[in-house]
Design an enzyme around this catalytic site. Structure first.
Site, PDB file in Angstrom:
ATOM      1  N   TYR A  63     -25.880  16.761  -0.771  1.00 56.95           N
ATOM      2  CA  TYR A  63     -25.724  17.386  -2.084  1.00 56.95           C
ATOM      3  C   TYR A  63     -27.083  17.485  -2.781  1.00 56.95           C
TER       4      TYR A  63
ATOM      5  N   GLY B  92     -22.277  16.614 -12.301  1.00 56.93           N
ATOM      6  CA  GLY B  92     -22.463  15.331 -12.992  1.00 56.93           C
ATOM      7  C   GLY B  92     -22.946  14.220 -12.072  1.00 56.93           C
TER       8      GLY B  92
ATOM      9  N   TYR C  46     -13.451   9.536 -11.824  1.00 60.90           N
ATOM     10  CA  TYR C  46     -13.195   8.320 -11.036  1.00 60.90           C
ATOM     11  C   TYR C  46     -13.726   7.087 -11.761  1.00 60.90           C
ATOM     12  N   SER C  47     -15.024   7.118 -12.144  1.00 58.07           N
ATOM     13  CA  SER C  47     -15.603   5.905 -12.732  1.00 58.07           C
ATOM     14  C   SER C  47     -14.992   5.618 -14.101  1.00 58.07           C
ATOM     15  N   ALA C  48     -14.607   6.688 -14.832  1.00 54.24           N
ATOM     16  CA  ALA C  48     -13.949   6.463 -16.132  1.00 54.24           C
ATOM     17  C   ALA C  48     -12.594   5.782 -15.926  1.00 54.24           C
TER      18      ALA C  48
ATOM     19  N   THR D 164     -16.068  -1.325  -9.374  1.00 56.04           N
ATOM     20  CA  THR D 164     -17.229  -0.610  -8.850  1.00 56.04           C
ATOM     21  C   THR D 164     -18.417  -0.670  -9.801  1.00 56.04           C
ATOM     22  N   ASP D 165     -19.610  -0.479  -9.252  1.00 56.24           N
ATOM     23  CA  ASP D 165     -20.816  -0.399 -10.092  1.00 56.24           C
ATOM     24  C   ASP D 165     -20.857   0.912 -10.889  1.00 56.24           C
ATOM     25  N   GLU D 166     -20.027   1.886 -10.470  1.00 54.41           N
ATOM     26  CA  GLU D 166     -20.100   3.209 -11.123  1.00 54.41           C
ATOM     27  C   GLU D 166     -19.660   3.169 -12.577  1.00 54.41           C
TER      28      GLU D 166
ATOM     29  N   ASP E  74       0.869  -1.185   0.000  1.00 53.47           N
ATOM     30  CA  ASP E  74       0.000   0.000   0.000  1.00 53.47           C
ATOM     31  C   ASP E  74       0.903   1.231   0.000  1.00 53.47           C
TER      32      ASP E  74
ATOM     33  N   LYS F  97     -11.787   3.827 -13.414  1.00 51.39           N
ATOM     34  CA  LYS F  97     -12.036   2.433 -13.012  1.00 51.39           C
ATOM     35  C   LYS F  97     -12.470   1.609 -14.236  1.00 51.39           C
TER      36      LYS F  97
ATOM     37  N   PHE G 129      -6.948  -3.960  -4.672  1.00 49.39           N
ATOM     38  CA  PHE G 129      -7.856  -2.969  -4.087  1.00 49.39           C
ATOM     39  C   PHE G 129      -7.329  -1.552  -4.319  1.00 49.39           C
TER      40      PHE G 129
HETATM   41  P1  NAD Z   1      -9.716   3.666  -0.124  1.00 49.62           P
HETATM   42  O1  NAD Z   1      -9.525   4.955  -0.796  1.00 49.62           O
HETATM   43  O2  NAD Z   1     -10.257   3.631   1.277  1.00 49.62           O
HETATM   44  O3  NAD Z   1      -8.335   2.850  -0.080  1.00 49.62           O
HETATM   45  C1  NAD Z   1      -7.465   2.789  -1.172  1.00 49.62           C
HETATM   46  C2  NAD Z   1      -6.114   2.276  -0.659  1.00 49.62           C
HETATM   47  O4  NAD Z   1      -5.242   2.186  -1.791  1.00 49.62           O
HETATM   48  C3  NAD Z   1      -5.442   3.201   0.355  1.00 49.62           C
HETATM   49  O5  NAD Z   1      -4.936   2.455   1.426  1.00 49.62           O
HETATM   50  C4  NAD Z   1      -4.314   3.859  -0.441  1.00 49.62           C
HETATM   51  O6  NAD Z   1      -3.195   4.193   0.367  1.00 49.62           O
HETATM   52  C5  NAD Z   1      -3.980   2.762  -1.435  1.00 49.62           C
HETATM   53  N1  NAD Z   1      -3.377   3.277  -2.659  1.00 49.62           N
HETATM   54  C6  NAD Z   1      -3.780   4.347  -3.416  1.00 49.62           C
HETATM   55  N2  NAD Z   1      -2.976   4.497  -4.474  1.00 49.62           N
HETATM   56  C7  NAD Z   1      -2.064   3.486  -4.411  1.00 49.62           C
HETATM   57  C8  NAD Z   1      -0.990   3.093  -5.242  1.00 49.62           C
HETATM   58  N3  NAD Z   1      -0.677   3.787  -6.355  1.00 49.62           N
HETATM   59  N4  NAD Z   1      -0.269   2.012  -4.887  1.00 49.62           N
HETATM   60  C9  NAD Z   1      -0.551   1.313  -3.767  1.00 49.62           C
HETATM   61  N5  NAD Z   1      -1.561   1.659  -2.938  1.00 49.62           N
HETATM   62  C10 NAD Z   1      -2.309   2.722  -3.258  1.00 49.62           C
HETATM   63  O7  NAD Z   1     -10.626   2.802  -1.099  1.00 49.62           O
HETATM   64  P2  NAD Z   1     -11.708   1.677  -0.749  1.00 49.62           P
HETATM   65  O8  NAD Z   1     -13.009   2.317  -0.526  1.00 49.62           O
HETATM   66  O9  NAD Z   1     -11.143   0.752   0.260  1.00 49.62           O
HETATM   67  O10 NAD Z   1     -11.794   0.966  -2.181  1.00 49.62           O
HETATM   68  C11 NAD Z   1     -10.941  -0.139  -2.491  1.00 49.62           C
HETATM   69  C12 NAD Z   1     -11.228  -0.580  -3.916  1.00 49.62           C
HETATM   70  O11 NAD Z   1     -12.598  -0.970  -4.019  1.00 49.62           O
HETATM   71  C13 NAD Z   1     -11.036   0.528  -4.961  1.00 49.62           C
HETATM   72  O12 NAD Z   1     -10.464  -0.046  -6.098  1.00 49.62           O
HETATM   73  C14 NAD Z   1     -12.438   1.029  -5.240  1.00 49.62           C
HETATM   74  O13 NAD Z   1     -12.537   1.514  -6.546  1.00 49.62           O
HETATM   75  C15 NAD Z   1     -13.236  -0.243  -5.060  1.00 49.62           C
HETATM   76  N6  NAD Z   1     -14.637  -0.071  -4.626  1.00 49.62           N
HETATM   77  C16 NAD Z   1     -14.943   0.712  -3.545  1.00 49.62           C
HETATM   78  C17 NAD Z   1     -16.274   0.797  -3.113  1.00 49.62           C
HETATM   79  C18 NAD Z   1     -16.667   1.631  -1.916  1.00 49.62           C
HETATM   80  O14 NAD Z   1     -17.859   1.809  -1.679  1.00 49.62           O
HETATM   81  N7  NAD Z   1     -15.730   2.134  -1.114  1.00 49.62           N
HETATM   82  C19 NAD Z   1     -17.267   0.096  -3.794  1.00 49.62           C
HETATM   83  C20 NAD Z   1     -16.912  -0.687  -4.911  1.00 49.62           C
HETATM   84  C21 NAD Z   1     -15.588  -0.776  -5.296  1.00 49.62           C
HETATM   85  O1  DAU Z   2     -20.861   2.792  -5.978  1.00 48.82           O
HETATM   86  C1  DAU Z   2     -19.608   2.416  -5.498  1.00 48.82           C
HETATM   87  C2  DAU Z   2     -18.801   3.647  -5.168  1.00 48.82           C
HETATM   88  O2  DAU Z   2     -19.325   4.171  -3.951  1.00 48.82           O
HETATM   89  C3  DAU Z   2     -17.302   3.392  -5.052  1.00 48.82           C
HETATM   90  O3  DAU Z   2     -16.815   2.958  -6.290  1.00 48.82           O
HETATM   91  C4  DAU Z   2     -16.568   4.658  -4.601  1.00 48.82           C
HETATM   92  O4  DAU Z   2     -15.201   4.373  -4.409  1.00 48.82           O
HETATM   93  C5  DAU Z   2     -17.185   5.122  -3.293  1.00 48.82           C
HETATM   94  O5  DAU Z   2     -16.570   6.325  -2.887  1.00 48.82           O
HETATM   95  C6  DAU Z   2     -18.699   5.326  -3.453  1.00 48.82           C
HETATM   96  O6  DAU Z   2     -18.966   6.456  -4.343  1.00 48.82           O
HETATM   97  P1  DAU Z   2     -20.144   7.500  -4.038  1.00 48.82           P
HETATM   98  O7  DAU Z   2     -19.847   8.753  -4.718  1.00 48.82           O
HETATM   99  O8  DAU Z   2     -21.476   6.888  -4.270  1.00 48.82           O
HETATM  100  O9  DAU Z   2     -19.964   7.629  -2.421  1.00 48.82           O
HETATM  101  P2  DAU Z   2     -19.987   8.902  -1.454  1.00 48.82           P
HETATM  102  O10 DAU Z   2     -19.998   8.386  -0.050  1.00 48.82           O
HETATM  103  O11 DAU Z   2     -18.978   9.923  -1.830  1.00 48.82           O
HETATM  104  O12 DAU Z   2     -21.430   9.519  -1.750  1.00 48.82           O
HETATM  105  C7  DAU Z   2     -22.609   8.761  -1.582  1.00 48.82           C
HETATM  106  C8  DAU Z   2     -23.765   9.642  -2.019  1.00 48.82           C
HETATM  107  O13 DAU Z   2     -23.923  10.709  -1.079  1.00 48.82           O
HETATM  108  C9  DAU Z   2     -23.556  10.307  -3.370  1.00 48.82           C
HETATM  109  O14 DAU Z   2     -24.801  10.366  -4.064  1.00 48.82           O
HETATM  110  C10 DAU Z   2     -23.075  11.706  -3.041  1.00 48.82           C
HETATM  111  C11 DAU Z   2     -23.757  11.986  -1.722  1.00 48.82           C
HETATM  112  N1  DAU Z   2     -23.019  12.854  -0.771  1.00 48.82           N
HETATM  113  C12 DAU Z   2     -21.719  12.555  -0.528  1.00 48.82           C
HETATM  114  C13 DAU Z   2     -20.977  13.328   0.343  1.00 48.82           C
HETATM  115  C14 DAU Z   2     -19.530  13.026   0.621  1.00 48.82           C
HETATM  116  C15 DAU Z   2     -23.661  13.901  -0.148  1.00 48.82           C
HETATM  117  O15 DAU Z   2     -24.869  14.138  -0.366  1.00 48.82           O
HETATM  118  N2  DAU Z   2     -22.942  14.668   0.737  1.00 48.82           N
HETATM  119  C16 DAU Z   2     -21.615  14.447   0.993  1.00 48.82           C
HETATM  120  O16 DAU Z   2     -21.011  15.204   1.778  1.00 48.82           O
END
Ligand code: NAD
Ligand code: DAU
Length: 361
Positions: free
Chosen positions: A216, A293, A159-161, A133-135, A32, A163, A80
């Protein structure tokens, strides 16, 4: 035997490593980069556990990754590591291309080189599991059916682009070189060790710290929430039983509007940690400028992983949210520790100008 995890100090990665070592004796090598989102405190309970080997490094550092692969000879890599926050990708997309696209590409190249020199048996048993991700599928209308694995990719944010690009590279390394890859596309996770820039942990933190709860736009966007441990269970199952070259959608069948999520959090907090003045935390809800967006709705059809691999989520949204709130109440030192440095700068860029006068005091 060992497995290599990338990004294992982040939210989902650390939950995965902790769960893995509770259920398996197999060693985990964890690389990491420790960006603002990576935190070794999340792995504190493994400090003296010899089955966990942590290496600080970038997935794009091919020499370092090759050295790790040669030394520990993992039978699988689970990727991850990523930049994961949509809002950050809107303000600064470059790092997302660097890590999610270029980083995944370099990781695939290094892993391919390692995989090519394995024996035929080792080669056939090796797996590269890419956590996505589903995005990548874009946004749904309210009445559309959920995303299946056949849904067209239509990513809308940087981000989603990024991924989506990484998913395509992973697919190409299977199709072209035969690398045994698996991809999971999961909906929104929540649970312990979630960085408080994302909606659920941000709202819990702000509520307890007498700050505004930022929603938001009109708060009517819909996300499909899944407790992080259920995602980790799905990844373990896909790793052991998934078919190379296939993708698996993972979701909680738990669609909620953002406003409903925040109101539920307020209700749970009102019960377990009431405000001193007896008012509900929902008083702190503040509508702020919408995300540019902003995708309207995500929803996963998890029929394939349910039918083919027998996966089902264990937690309901209600039970998972309660566990999450209690975890944050019991782990405030963790929250305080991660809310430092870069994160503070980020919060002021994203929100301060918008509602500096609307904090609940
Ligand atoms: P996060 O941002 O909490 O953690 C990402 C980790 O990756 C961190 O520990 C960071 O230090 C490490 N990292 C970043 N760049 C790096 C690099 N270049 N080399 C090595 N390590 C690096 O993310 P998360 O929420 O734990 O998501 C993990 C994975 O799951 C991601 O690929 C994300 O796209 C995917 N995902 C997340 C969600 C969600 O809801 N959080 C849902 C679906 C998929
Ligand atoms: O769908 C999976 C994705 O879910 C992952 O791929 C991403 O890594 C993860 O960050 C998450 O993305 P979202 O944009 O959906 O999550 P976030 O928690 O940022 O926002 C959830 C929803 O809430 C979204 O519609 C934006 C809204 N939001 C978010 C924040 C941070 C608010 O209304 N207020 C806020 O302050």
């Amino acid at each position: 035997m060992s497995i290599l995890i990338t990004g294992g100090a982040g939210f989902i990665g650390c939950n995965f490593v902790l769960d893995w070592l509770k259920k398996n004796e197999e060693r985990v090598i964890n690389i990491d980069a420790l960006t603002y989102a990576g935190n070794l405190m999340s792995l504190n309970e493994l400090k003296n556990d010899k089955r966990h080997i942590f290496v600080q490094g970038d997935i794009g550092d091919s020499d370092k990754v090759a050295t790790i692969l040669a030394k520990y000879k993992p039978r699988a890599v689970i990727n991850f590591a990523a930049e994961s926050h949509v809002d950050r990708s809107i303000i600064g997309p470059e790092q997302f291309i660097q890590t999610n696209v270029l980083g995944t590409f370099l990781l695939l190249e290094t892993v391919k080189t390692y995989w090519e020199q394995l024996s035929e048996l080792e080669k056939s048993e090796f797996r590269f599991l890419h956590v996505s991700t589903d995005e990548v599928y874009g946004s749904l209308e309210t009445s559309d059916p959920g995303f299946t694995e056949h849904h067209r990719y239509k990513p809308n944010s940087p981000y989603s682009a990024s991924k989506a690009a990484s998913d395509h590279l992973v697919r190409a390394y299977h199709h072209t070189y035969g690398l045994p890859v698996l991809t999971t596309n999961c909906s929104n996770n929540y649970g312990p060790f979630h960085f408080p820039e994302k909606l659920i942990p941000l709202v819990i933190y702000n509520a307890l710290n007498k700050k505004a709860l930022p929603i938001y736009g009109n708060g009517q966007q819909i996300r499909d929430w899944l407790y992080v441990k259920d995602h980790c269970n799905a990844i373990r199952l896909v790793l052991s039983k998934g078919k190379p070259g296939e993708t698996y959608n993972v979701g909680g069948s738990s669609e909620k509007t953002n406003l409903d999520v925040v109101k539920t959090l307020c209700k749970v907090l009102d019960g377990v940690s009431p405000r001193e003045d007896g008012e509900s935390y929902s008083q702190q809800i503040t509508f702020v400028r919408d995300r540019p967006g902003h995708d309207h709705r995500y929803a996963i059809d998890a029929g394939k992983i349910a039918k083919q691999l027998g996966w089902q989520p264990i937690e309901s949204f209600e039970s998972g949210i309660r566990k999450t709130v209690l975890w944050y109440l019991e782990n405030q030192p963790w929250v305080e520790a991660v809310i430092s440095g870069n994160y503070r700068d980020w919060v002021s860029t994203q929100y301060d100008k918008q509602y500096e006068n609307s904090y609940y005091r």
